[in-house]
Design a protein around this motif. Structure first.
Motif, PDB file in Angstrom:
ATOM      1  N   ALA A 245     -30.638 -11.746  -9.239  1.00 61.34           N
ATOM      2  CA  ALA A 245     -29.202 -11.234  -9.167  1.00 61.34           C
ATOM      3  C   ALA A 245     -28.865 -10.590  -9.787  1.00 61.34           C
ATOM      4  N   VAL A 246     -29.400 -10.786 -11.451  1.00 64.60           N
ATOM      5  CA  VAL A 246     -28.450 -10.353 -12.186  1.00 64.60           C
ATOM      6  C   VAL A 246     -28.767  -9.270 -13.083  1.00 64.60           C
ATOM      7  N   ALA A 247     -30.289  -9.944 -12.740  1.00 58.72           N
ATOM      8  CA  ALA A 247     -31.101  -8.849 -13.778  1.00 58.72           C
ATOM      9  C   ALA A 247     -31.938  -7.349 -12.544  1.00 58.72           C
ATOM     10  N   ALA A 248     -31.988  -7.888 -11.577  1.00 54.63           N
ATOM     11  CA  ALA A 248     -31.911  -6.717 -10.247  1.00 54.63           C
ATOM     12  C   ALA A 248     -31.539  -5.414 -10.415  1.00 54.63           C
ATOM     13  N   PRO A 249     -30.219  -6.114 -10.062  1.00 45.16           N
ATOM     14  CA  PRO A 249     -29.351  -4.341  -9.980  1.00 45.16           C
ATOM     15  C   PRO A 249     -28.357  -4.126 -10.974  1.00 45.16           C
ATOM     16  N   ALA A 278     -35.266  -7.751 -24.933  1.00 40.34           N
ATOM     17  CA  ALA A 278     -36.617  -8.106 -24.601  1.00 40.34           C
ATOM     18  C   ALA A 278     -37.788  -8.180 -25.760  1.00 40.34           C
ATOM     19  N   GLY A 279     -36.981  -8.933 -27.427  1.00 40.05           N
ATOM     20  CA  GLY A 279     -37.687  -9.070 -28.494  1.00 40.05           C
ATOM     21  C   GLY A 279     -36.882 -10.282 -29.008  1.00 40.05           C
ATOM     22  N   VAL A 280     -35.547 -11.068 -28.449  1.00 40.53           N
ATOM     23  CA  VAL A 280     -34.673 -11.893 -28.639  1.00 40.53           C
ATOM     24  C   VAL A 280     -35.815 -13.042 -27.959  1.00 40.53           C
ATOM     25  N   PRO A 281     -36.202 -14.387 -28.668  1.00 43.18           N
ATOM     26  CA  PRO A 281     -36.756 -15.238 -28.749  1.00 43.18           C
ATOM     27  C   PRO A 281     -36.447 -16.442 -27.320  1.00 43.18           C
ATOM     28  N   THR A 282     -37.322 -16.773 -26.614  1.00 46.00           N
ATOM     29  CA  THR A 282     -36.079 -17.397 -25.813  1.00 46.00           C
ATOM     30  C   THR A 282     -35.087 -18.823 -25.796  1.00 46.00           C
ATOM     31  N   VAL A 283     -36.034 -18.989 -27.187  1.00 46.25           N
ATOM     32  CA  VAL A 283     -34.951 -20.340 -27.444  1.00 46.25           C
ATOM     33  C   VAL A 283     -33.993 -20.221 -27.690  1.00 46.25           C
ATOM     34  N   VAL A 284     -33.544 -18.769 -28.529  1.00 47.46           N
ATOM     35  CA  VAL A 284     -32.099 -17.923 -28.085  1.00 47.46           C
ATOM     36  C   VAL A 284     -31.532 -17.887 -27.620  1.00 47.46           C
ATOM     37  N   VAL A 334     -28.003 -16.316 -17.281  1.00 41.83           N
ATOM     38  CA  VAL A 334     -29.181 -16.429 -19.170  1.00 41.83           C
ATOM     39  C   VAL A 334     -30.238 -15.714 -18.712  1.00 41.83           C
ATOM     40  N   MET A 335     -30.602 -16.504 -17.862  1.00 41.44           N
ATOM     41  CA  MET A 335     -32.477 -15.991 -17.841  1.00 41.44           C
ATOM     42  C   MET A 335     -32.298 -14.663 -17.116  1.00 41.44           C
ATOM     43  N   GLY A 336     -31.490 -13.735 -16.670  1.00 45.03           N
ATOM     44  CA  GLY A 336     -31.298 -12.947 -15.223  1.00 45.03           C
ATOM     45  C   GLY A 336     -31.004 -12.122 -16.912  1.00 45.03           C
ATOM     46  N   ILE A 337     -30.023 -12.168 -18.034  1.00 41.93           N
ATOM     47  CA  ILE A 337     -29.585 -11.453 -18.822  1.00 41.93           C
ATOM     48  C   ILE A 337     -31.179 -11.349 -19.403  1.00 41.93           C
ATOM     49  N   MET A 338     -32.002 -12.190 -19.986  1.00 43.71           N
ATOM     50  CA  MET A 338     -33.479 -11.977 -20.194  1.00 43.71           C
ATOM     51  C   MET A 338     -34.666 -10.692 -19.875  1.00 43.71           C
ATOM     52  N   LEU A 339     -34.092 -11.297 -18.589  1.00 42.65           N
ATOM     53  CA  LEU A 339     -34.744 -10.167 -17.287  1.00 42.65           C
ATOM     54  C   LEU A 339     -34.423  -8.839 -17.558  1.00 42.65           C
ATOM     55  N   ILE A 340     -33.178  -8.686 -17.683  1.00 43.34           N
ATOM     56  CA  ILE A 340     -32.389  -7.187 -17.744  1.00 43.34           C
ATOM     57  C   ILE A 340     -34.111  -5.670 -18.399  1.00 43.34           C
ATOM     58  N   ILE A 393     -40.221 -11.809 -11.042  1.00 42.70           N
ATOM     59  CA  ILE A 393     -39.350 -13.270 -10.143  1.00 42.70           C
ATOM     60  C   ILE A 393     -40.489 -14.733 -10.797  1.00 42.70           C
ATOM     61  N   SER A 394     -41.737 -14.227 -11.077  1.00 39.22           N
ATOM     62  CA  SER A 394     -43.241 -14.781 -11.789  1.00 39.22           C
ATOM     63  C   SER A 394     -42.769 -15.097 -12.827  1.00 39.22           C
ATOM     64  N   ARG A 395     -41.948 -14.281 -14.389  1.00 36.10           N
ATOM     65  CA  ARG A 395     -41.658 -15.002 -15.353  1.00 36.10           C
ATOM     66  C   ARG A 395     -40.314 -15.107 -15.398  1.00 36.10           C
ATOM     67  N   ALA A 396     -39.687 -15.552 -14.309  1.00 35.46           N
ATOM     68  CA  ALA A 396     -37.912 -16.239 -14.567  1.00 35.46           C
ATOM     69  C   ALA A 396     -38.975 -17.659 -13.469  1.00 35.46           C
ATOM     70  N   ILE A 397     -40.090 -17.958 -12.916  1.00 35.32           N
ATOM     71  CA  ILE A 397     -40.055 -18.931 -12.392  1.00 35.32           C
ATOM     72  C   ILE A 397     -40.810 -19.953 -13.604  1.00 35.32           C
ATOM     73  N   GLY A 398     -41.670 -18.974 -14.363  1.00 37.36           N
ATOM     74  CA  GLY A 398     -42.350 -19.815 -15.685  1.00 37.36           C
ATOM     75  C   GLY A 398     -41.857 -19.798 -16.963  1.00 37.36           C
ATOM     76  N   GLU A 399     -40.532 -19.483 -17.024  1.00 41.12           N
ATOM     77  CA  GLU A 399     -39.612 -19.440 -17.673  1.00 41.12           C
ATOM     78  C   GLU A 399     -39.816 -21.338 -18.457  1.00 41.12           C
ATOM     79  N   THR A 400     -39.092 -21.975 -19.004  1.00 46.20           N
ATOM     80  CA  THR A 400     -39.178 -22.957 -19.939  1.00 46.20           C
ATOM     81  C   THR A 400     -37.967 -23.073 -21.076  1.00 46.20           C
ATOM     82  N   MET A 401     -38.442 -22.539 -21.804  1.00 47.42           N
ATOM     83  CA  MET A 401     -36.694 -22.851 -23.025  1.00 47.42           C
ATOM     84  C   MET A 401     -35.544 -22.860 -22.411  1.00 47.42           C
TER      85      MET A 401
END
Length: 476
Positions: A245-249, A278-284, A334-340, A393-401
């Protein structure tokens, strides 16, 4: 095995290329050659470099095991009589001493006096094996060079043979990729089958209680071993929906602006800045969610609750905290921001791939820029945009950190984004990093979760491919 011989192999390969080209040019004066001299040189380079590299790889794979056997074969009787764990620890410390490192534990006599001697012997064995590997690699390069230089002649189809080597390398890479996929699926199936033999699959898929702890004693309380995965998948999809809902629009509208409205100067600045995300590590992102977004959302919603309903009070008359830092909304935002940048970059490339003739035709018919985007460009780019969204969506489902640091660890079956939830990936990490035995249902449940998540992701990708094929348009 030391790879210090690798530069020598590179030098030999370069010399083989130069020599093979020179020999081919000299022999081409007698008769017309089938292939160019450079192709003869490449053929010579391959036959010199490949055998040497194969020997180096083989020696590297088996050198440690061979050195260990030689070290164990000549060990003193006192060391050989040790139990297997202590004997392996002794040999490991001997190899460390031979490499100039410190031992990991203090040994009593007589083993303390044997360690320096065995360390020197381990160093000599290692040097001997390295020297033997270098000699074998050099011999393989020489034999390959003798063979290939005996083959260079004008009628040699060097180009075809070089292309055959290239095709073989490409096929090997493709086969490795396929075999890796098959191996991953096979490992998941094997251990997931063991899990489903202990836990019914219907209980796993449709159960609403997740408590994978198994009781060790009959009278132990709170370790019943409930393996209902429905709360895990509910939390995973809840966070995924918030993220999309954040990343798509935002991602899609950013791509439309950069492709159709922004000028070259603005695009040259905005697009790289956007893709920095896109270059920011997910732990950040996880730190950002836990330290910034979570507290801000908690303060905001708790304040809203106090203003609207007054909020519950404790014994001192103060308002209780009803919303915690860790919740599905924090992880989803935050995951939506990562997927933008993921959605934006793919959609931008897809929109730019729409032929300019469609835009020109729309403008010629009197359509405005917004009408052209809405009625011409987006329908033409729809398959690619849908595919980009499905990949996100696949990337969001598999996100861990991010979900580990921001969503929490409670398996709640809820649709409230302000509640603490957990996800499939978080539980897989927790189960595989614990101290449980590997063959227990507790640990094997991670493979059941992984297999189910793999199937869900596969279904999403199949749906994306079917949508792409259905709405794809061909352009000349």
């Amino acid at each position: 095995m030391s790879w210090t011989f690798l530069p020598i192999v590179i030098v030999l390969a370069v010399l083989a290329f130069i020599g093979g080209r020179a020999v081919a040019m000299r022999r081409a004066r007698v008769a017309k050659a089938h292939s160019r001299p450079e192709q003869h040189g490449l053929y010579a380079l391959i036959w010199v470099a490949v055998p040497a590299l194969v020997v180096l790889i083989v020696v590297s794979l088996f050198a440690a095991s061979f050195e260990h056997r030689l070290l164990a074969a000549g060990a003193p009787a006192e060391v050989t009589a040790l139990e297997p764990i202590r004997k392996e620890a002794f040999f490991a410390d001997a190899r460390r001493l031979g490499a100039g490192q410190r031992t990991q534990q203090a040994w009593e006599q007589p083993f303390a006096g044997m360690l320096p001697v065995e360390g020197q012997r381990a160093a000599r064995i290692g040097q001997t094996v390295d020297f033997a590997g270098i000699v074998a690699a050099l011999l393989a390069a020489v034999l390959g060079g003798l063979f290939v230089f005996s083959q260079i002649r004008p009628d040699l189809r060097a180009r075809n043979r070089v292309e055959g080597w290239v095709v073989g390398v490409l096929f090997t890479c493709s086969a490795l990729a396929v075999l890796t996929t098959v191996g991953i699926i096979a490992s998941l199936l094997f251990d997931a089958t063991r899990f489903f033999a202990a836990v019914p699959i219907q209980e796993f898929l449709f159960g609403t209680q997740w408590s994978p702890q198994i009781a060790i004693r009959a009278d132990q309380v709170g370790s019943s071993g409930a393996f209902g995965a429905l709360p895990l998948f509910a939390g995973t999809f809840l966070i995924m929906l918030i993220a999309m809902a954040v990343a798509a629009p935002i991602g899609l509208f950013s791509a439309i602006y950069l492709s159709e409205y922004a000028g070259p100067a603005v695009r040259a600045i905005v697009k790289p800045l956007l893709e920095i995300l896109a270059g920011v590590p997910t732990v950040v992102y996880g730190f950002f969610a836990a330290l910034t977004v979570g507290p801000a959302l908690r303060a905001f919603f708790n304040r809203i609750g106090e203003l609207l309903v007054g909020g519950p009070l404790d014994s001192l008359g103060q308002h209780l905290v009803t919303v915690q830092n860790q919740m599905a909304l924090t992880a989803g935002l935050v995951m939506g921001i990562m997927l933008i940048p993921f959605v934006s970059s793919l959609s931008d490339d897809i929109i730019n791939a729409v032929p300019q003739t469609l835009r020109d035709g729309s403008y010629a018919m009197g359509a405005t820029r917004s009408e052209t985007v809405k009625r011409v460009i987006l329908p033409a780019a729809l398959p690619g945009v849908v595919a980009a969204l499905m990949l996100a969506i696949s990337r969001a489902i598999g996100e861990t950190m991010i979900v580990t640091m921001a969503a929490g660890a409670q398996a709640n079956l809820t649709a409230n984004p302000l509640d603490t939830v957990t996800t499939v990936t978080y539980q897989i990490v927790t189960l595989l990093t614990g101290d449980s035995a590997f063959d227990t249902p507790t640990t094997l449940s991670a493979f059941g979760l992984g297999l189910t998540l793999f199937v869900v992701t596969l279904v999403l990708n199949v749906i994306a491919l079917s949508i792409v094929r259905k709405y794809r348009e061909q352009y000349d």
